[in-house]
Motif scaffolding. Structure first.
Motif, PDB file in Angstrom:
ATOM      1  N   PRO A   1     -10.392 -48.530 -20.745  1.00  0.00           N
ATOM      2  CA  PRO A   1      -9.834 -47.594 -19.772  1.00  0.00           C
ATOM      3  C   PRO A   1     -10.479 -47.711 -18.392  1.00  0.00           C
ATOM      4  O   PRO A   1     -11.614 -48.163 -18.259  1.00  0.00           O
TER       5      PRO A   1
ATOM      6  N   LEU B   1     -15.346 -41.430 -20.937  1.00  0.00           N
ATOM      7  CA  LEU B   1     -14.788 -42.735 -21.313  1.00  0.00           C
ATOM      8  C   LEU B   1     -15.764 -43.523 -22.193  1.00  0.00           C
ATOM      9  O   LEU B   1     -15.347 -44.186 -23.137  1.00  0.00           O
TER      10      LEU B   1
ATOM     11  N   PHE C   1     -15.772 -48.914 -19.862  1.00  0.00           N
ATOM     12  CA  PHE C   1     -14.730 -48.584 -18.890  1.00  0.00           C
ATOM     13  C   PHE C   1     -14.804 -49.594 -17.768  1.00  0.00           C
ATOM     14  O   PHE C   1     -15.753 -50.353 -17.667  1.00  0.00           O
TER      15      PHE C   1
END
Length: 193
Positions: free
Chosen positions: A32, A90, A97
């Protein structure tokens, strides 16, 4: 104390394609993106919460005073910042991330996280100008971005990976292979990139 987890830090001049490349790799490797907050106006094709969280200067300053940001960078009278809480969430969920940063932001992140890979994405001046024209940037914005081009390019040698980006598919494939080594994962032969 540095945060545990792996952070992929993308840097490069405006129009280098670092956002597009980072997103393609994020999708391929299921990593992400942590989204920055900014006070700059939204561009025509941008979506709030996707490329950036677009906020007023008052809201940004309030968040800054509450020490919510890992880093705050001011560029061309606009503020940019990434919230520490967003990074922590995250890392807890995904273990890694990616972030799109300025050279200054990159240096701050390298101090904040135990395991970083800095990726410098670039293209020549004419190419970045053409890309900015194609995405609808006005001449004043392009001129502003170009005023930082040499300064940002000077950061290239401080990064773990520096990769020219002229063909998205081949650049993404090469970069994906190199990032997989960093992450310690096997190459996916059926990968799209």
């Amino acid at each position: 104390m540095p945060l545990e987890g792996r952070a992929l830090l993308f840097v490069g001049p405006d129009g280098s394609g670092r956002f597009t490349l980072a997103n393609a790799i994020g999708v391929t490797l299921n990593i992400p993106m942590v989204t920055s907050y900014t006070t700059r106006p939204k561009r025509p094709r941008e979506t709030d919460g996707k490329e950036y969280h677009f906020v007023s200067e008052d809201k940004f300053k309030a968040m800054q005073e509450a020490n919510e940001f890992i880093e705050v960078v001011q560029s061309d009278d606009f503020y940019y910042g990434i919230r520490k809480e967003d990074c922590q969430q995250l890392l807890e969920k995904a273990g890694s991330f990616f972030a799109i940063l300025s050279p200054e932001g990159c240096e701050i992140f390298k101090r904040e996280f135990t395991n970083t890979l800095t990726i410098f994405v670039y293209a020549d001046r004419d190419t970045v100008v053409q890309r900015q024209i194609e995405r609808g940037d006005d001449p004043e914005t392009i001129k502003r971005h170009l005023s930082h081009y040499e300064e940002i390019m000077a950061y290239k040698d401080k990064c773990d990976i520096a990769i020219p980006n002229y063909d998205l598919a081949s650049t993404a494939q090469e970069l994906t292979n190199r990032i997989e080594k960093f992450l310690g994962i096997e190459h996916h032969p059926d990968s799209k990139y």
